[in-house]
Design a protein around this motif. Structure first.
Motif, PDB file in Angstrom:
ATOM      1  N   GLU A 116      49.488  23.820  29.216  1.00 17.20           N
ATOM      2  CA  GLU A 116      48.072  24.133  29.037  1.00 17.20           C
ATOM      3  C   GLU A 116      47.450  24.602  30.346  1.00 17.20           C
ATOM      4  O   GLU A 116      46.656  25.556  30.367  1.00 17.20           O
ATOM      5  N   LYS A 117      47.829  23.954  31.436  1.00 16.55           N
ATOM      6  CA  LYS A 117      47.322  24.338  32.755  1.00 16.55           C
ATOM      7  C   LYS A 117      47.800  25.743  33.126  1.00 16.55           C
ATOM      8  O   LYS A 117      47.029  26.552  33.649  1.00 16.55           O
ATOM      9  N   SER A 118      49.069  26.027  32.841  1.00  9.53           N
ATOM     10  CA  SER A 118      49.623  27.350  33.139  1.00  9.53           C
ATOM     11  C   SER A 118      48.946  28.427  32.308  1.00  9.53           C
ATOM     12  O   SER A 118      48.650  29.525  32.795  1.00  9.53           O
ATOM     13  N   ILE A 119      48.678  28.114  31.046  1.00  9.52           N
ATOM     14  CA  ILE A 119      48.012  29.081  30.154  1.00  9.52           C
ATOM     15  C   ILE A 119      46.624  29.423  30.669  1.00  9.52           C
ATOM     16  O   ILE A 119      46.225  30.601  30.693  1.00  9.52           O
ATOM     17  N   LEU A 120      45.882  28.413  31.110  1.00  6.92           N
ATOM     18  CA  LEU A 120      44.536  28.654  31.644  1.00  6.92           C
ATOM     19  C   LEU A 120      44.602  29.508  32.909  1.00  6.92           C
ATOM     20  O   LEU A 120      43.755  30.388  33.124  1.00  6.92           O
ATOM     21  N   GLY A 121      45.614  29.244  33.746  1.00  3.23           N
ATOM     22  CA  GLY A 121      45.789  30.030  34.967  1.00  3.23           C
ATOM     23  C   GLY A 121      46.106  31.477  34.655  1.00  3.23           C
ATOM     24  O   GLY A 121      45.514  32.397  35.237  1.00  3.23           O
ATOM     25  N   VAL A 122      47.027  31.702  33.727  1.00  5.25           N
ATOM     26  CA  VAL A 122      47.398  33.061  33.328  1.00  5.25           C
ATOM     27  C   VAL A 122      46.211  33.775  32.702  1.00  5.25           C
ATOM     28  O   VAL A 122      45.961  34.959  32.965  1.00  5.25           O
ATOM     29  N   GLN A 123      45.441  33.058  31.886  1.00  7.18           N
ATOM     30  CA  GLN A 123      44.281  33.662  31.225  1.00  7.18           C
ATOM     31  C   GLN A 123      43.255  34.150  32.243  1.00  7.18           C
ATOM     32  O   GLN A 123      42.723  35.260  32.118  1.00  7.18           O
ATOM     33  N   SER A 124      42.996  33.344  33.259  1.00  8.21           N
ATOM     34  CA  SER A 124      42.050  33.733  34.300  1.00  8.21           C
ATOM     35  C   SER A 124      42.561  34.942  35.085  1.00  8.21           C
ATOM     36  O   SER A 124      41.802  35.884  35.362  1.00  8.21           O
ATOM     37  N   GLN A 125      43.847  34.913  35.419  1.00  9.37           N
ATOM     38  CA  GLN A 125      44.433  36.008  36.201  1.00  9.37           C
ATOM     39  C   GLN A 125      44.445  37.315  35.433  1.00  9.37           C
ATOM     40  O   GLN A 125      44.081  38.370  35.969  1.00  9.37           O
ATOM     41  N   ILE A 126      44.853  37.256  34.167  1.00  6.99           N
ATOM     42  CA  ILE A 126      44.945  38.495  33.391  1.00  6.99           C
ATOM     43  C   ILE A 126      43.557  39.051  33.081  1.00  6.99           C
ATOM     44  O   ILE A 126      43.375  40.272  32.985  1.00  6.99           O
ATOM     45  N   HIS A 127      42.570  38.184  32.954  1.00  8.20           N
ATOM     46  CA  HIS A 127      41.196  38.657  32.745  1.00  8.20           C
ATOM     47  C   HIS A 127      40.725  39.445  33.962  1.00  8.20           C
ATOM     48  O   HIS A 127      40.127  40.526  33.831  1.00  8.20           O
ATOM     49  N   ASP A 128      40.990  38.922  35.159  1.00 10.30           N
ATOM     50  CA  ASP A 128      40.599  39.617  36.389  1.00 10.30           C
ATOM     51  C   ASP A 128      41.328  40.958  36.508  1.00 10.30           C
ATOM     52  O   ASP A 128      40.738  41.970  36.923  1.00 10.30           O
ATOM     53  N   ILE A 129      42.612  40.966  36.165  1.00  6.11           N
ATOM     54  CA  ILE A 129      43.392  42.199  36.217  1.00  6.11           C
ATOM     55  C   ILE A 129      42.810  43.238  35.269  1.00  6.11           C
ATOM     56  O   ILE A 129      42.623  44.405  35.627  1.00  6.11           O
ATOM     57  N   MET A 130      42.509  42.812  34.049  1.00  4.26           N
ATOM     58  CA  MET A 130      42.002  43.730  33.032  1.00  4.26           C
ATOM     59  C   MET A 130      40.686  44.369  33.470  1.00  4.26           C
ATOM     60  O   MET A 130      40.473  45.572  33.282  1.00  4.26           O
ATOM     61  N   VAL A 131      39.808  43.581  34.066  1.00  4.34           N
ATOM     62  CA  VAL A 131      38.528  44.100  34.550  1.00  4.34           C
ATOM     63  C   VAL A 131      38.754  45.140  35.646  1.00  4.34           C
ATOM     64  O   VAL A 131      38.135  46.214  35.648  1.00  4.34           O
ATOM     65  N   ASN A 132      39.671  44.857  36.571  1.00  5.08           N
ATOM     66  CA  ASN A 132      39.906  45.753  37.703  1.00  5.08           C
ATOM     67  C   ASN A 132      40.664  47.020  37.341  1.00  5.08           C
ATOM     68  O   ASN A 132      40.611  48.013  38.083  1.00  5.08           O
ATOM     69  N   LEU A 133      41.358  47.005  36.214  1.00  7.85           N
ATOM     70  CA  LEU A 133      42.115  48.189  35.805  1.00  7.85           C
ATOM     71  C   LEU A 133      41.218  49.381  35.502  1.00  7.85           C
ATOM     72  O   LEU A 133      41.690  50.522  35.411  1.00  7.85           O
ATOM     73  N   LYS A 134      39.927  49.140  35.358  1.00  7.78           N
ATOM     74  CA  LYS A 134      38.999  50.240  35.101  1.00  7.78           C
ATOM     75  C   LYS A 134      38.798  51.102  36.345  1.00  7.78           C
ATOM     76  O   LYS A 134      38.280  52.220  36.253  1.00  7.78           O
ATOM     77  N   ASN A 135      39.192  50.580  37.502  1.00  6.95           N
ATOM     78  CA  ASN A 135      39.184  51.386  38.728  1.00  6.95           C
ATOM     79  C   ASN A 135      40.518  52.138  38.794  1.00  6.95           C
ATOM     80  O   ASN A 135      41.586  51.533  38.788  1.00  6.95           O
ATOM     81  N   GLY A 136      40.450  53.467  38.818  1.00  4.12           N
ATOM     82  CA  GLY A 136      41.657  54.291  38.760  1.00  4.12           C
ATOM     83  C   GLY A 136      42.665  54.007  39.855  1.00  4.12           C
ATOM     84  O   GLY A 136      43.881  53.974  39.606  1.00  4.12           O
ATOM     85  N   THR A 137      42.201  53.792  41.090  1.00  8.83           N
ATOM     86  CA  THR A 137      43.111  53.514  42.196  1.00  8.83           C
ATOM     87  C   THR A 137      43.838  52.199  41.971  1.00  8.83           C
ATOM     88  O   THR A 137      45.056  52.093  42.175  1.00  8.83           O
ATOM     89  N   TYR A 138      43.107  51.186  41.526  1.00  6.89           N
ATOM     90  CA  TYR A 138      43.709  49.884  41.233  1.00  6.89           C
ATOM     91  C   TYR A 138      44.755  50.021  40.134  1.00  6.89           C
ATOM     92  O   TYR A 138      45.864  49.484  40.233  1.00  6.89           O
ATOM     93  N   ALA A 139      44.406  50.754  39.079  1.00  2.00           N
ATOM     94  CA  ALA A 139      45.330  50.918  37.953  1.00  2.00           C
ATOM     95  C   ALA A 139      46.613  51.612  38.374  1.00  2.00           C
ATOM     96  O   ALA A 139      47.718  51.191  38.002  1.00  2.00           O
ATOM     97  N   GLU A 140      46.489  52.674  39.157  1.00  2.00           N
ATOM     98  CA  GLU A 140      47.675  53.416  39.597  1.00  2.00           C
ATOM     99  C   GLU A 140      48.568  52.543  40.480  1.00  2.00           C
ATOM    100  O   GLU A 140      49.804  52.585  40.361  1.00  2.00           O
ATOM    101  N   GLU A 141      47.966  51.752  41.348  1.00  4.15           N
ATOM    102  CA  GLU A 141      48.745  50.859  42.205  1.00  4.15           C
ATOM    103  C   GLU A 141      49.407  49.755  41.374  1.00  4.15           C
ATOM    104  O   GLU A 141      50.531  49.344  41.641  1.00  4.15           O
ATOM    105  N   PHE A 142      48.710  49.293  40.358  1.00  6.41           N
ATOM    106  CA  PHE A 142      49.250  48.260  39.469  1.00  6.41           C
ATOM    107  C   PHE A 142      50.491  48.779  38.747  1.00  6.41           C
ATOM    108  O   PHE A 142      51.505  48.083  38.638  1.00  6.41           O
TER     109      PHE A 142
END
Length: 256
Positions: A116-142
């Motif tokens: 459960e702790k790992s799931i919450l950690g992954v959820q927070s991380q992937i949410h931040d990633i998803m938000v930042n992917l809207k920046n083209g430079t970030y997305a290309e580097e990802f």
């Protein structure tokens, strides 16, 4: 017609400026020009002003207050605190933590509390990633740093909300040519998505179908790969050819 910044007494007197920092150095740009400009052009100008040379293509604007990379300049205000950040370094650190969280989630013998702790950690991380992917430079580097592989791990290791976040992120990345090329080189992606068409969560099935349609339209042999995958998986699961697709497309769900 360049964006002026950081030089001359006239600029110092102009209060309608937005400041951008990089490692203690600051450049100022006229707010009206920033707010009405294209993000990629503004970032190119900042790379020149900070004299970054060839490595400037890896840098992007980030809001210091939220920690999120900027994707829309229209709402920028004079009071906003902006920084010019090396995306390649940021993403390497982000993916290192992300992989560690996913490794913990995949570990054998993990307790329910740890999971459960790992799931919450992954959820927070992937949410931040998803938000930042809207920046083209970030997305290309990802994409360049094989971040898509980690999103696919989320899809195979988790269910429900986390799967949806990963699928939404994959959809965002497929709007970039490099994202399409990366998927093209990984035919196993189609099998992963096709299996999700049998998922118990309707929204997961729907989002997987959308991605498969995108693949069919964007990859030269995308439709042929999907047909081949359907044949193989239908045999393995004892289903009729295209049964799952027909079921989804003929359902009463108006959004599918």
């Amino acid at each position: 017609d360049r964006l002026p910044g950081g030089r001359g007494e006239e600029q110092k007197k102009d209060k309608n400026m937005v400041k951008v920092t990089l490692k203690g150095s600051t450049q100022s740009l006229p707010l009206p020009r920033v707010a009405s400009g294209e993000l990629s052009e503004v970032q190119e100008q900042l790379a020149e002003l900070f004299k970054l040379g060839d490595i400037g293509v890896h840098y992007a604007l980030r809001c210091s207050k939220t920690g999120q990379f900027v994707d829309d300049l229209e709402g920028i205000e004079q009071s906003d605190s902006l920084e010019f950040v090396d995306c390649s370094k940021e993403i390497k650190q982000t993916l290192k933590k992300f992989r560690a969280s996913l490794d913990g989630l995949a570990a054998a013998g993990i307790s329910e509390g740890q999971r459960e702790k790992s799931i919450l950690g992954v959820q927070s991380q992937i949410h931040d990633i998803m938000v930042n992917l809207k920046n083209g430079t970030y997305a290309e580097e990802f994409i360049s740093d094989r971040g898509i592989d980690e999103l696919l791990r989320v899809v195979t290791l988790t269910e429900g909300k986390l799967q949806l976040l990963a699928l939404d992120s994959l959809s965002e990345l497929m709007s970039y040519m490099n994202g399409i090329e990366y998927i093209k080189a990984k035919p196993e992606v189609i099998a992963i998505l096709y299996k999700l068409l049998h998922d118990s969560v309707l929204e997961v099935r729907r989002n997987s179908l959308v991605l498969l349609i995108m693949i069919a339209h964007t990859l030269p042999d995308g439709f042929a790969q999907i047909k081949s995958t359907d044949k193989k998986l239908s045999q393995e699961m004892g289903k009729q050819r295209y049964e799952v697709l027909v079921s989804l497309l003929s359902s009463d769900d108006n959004e599918t």
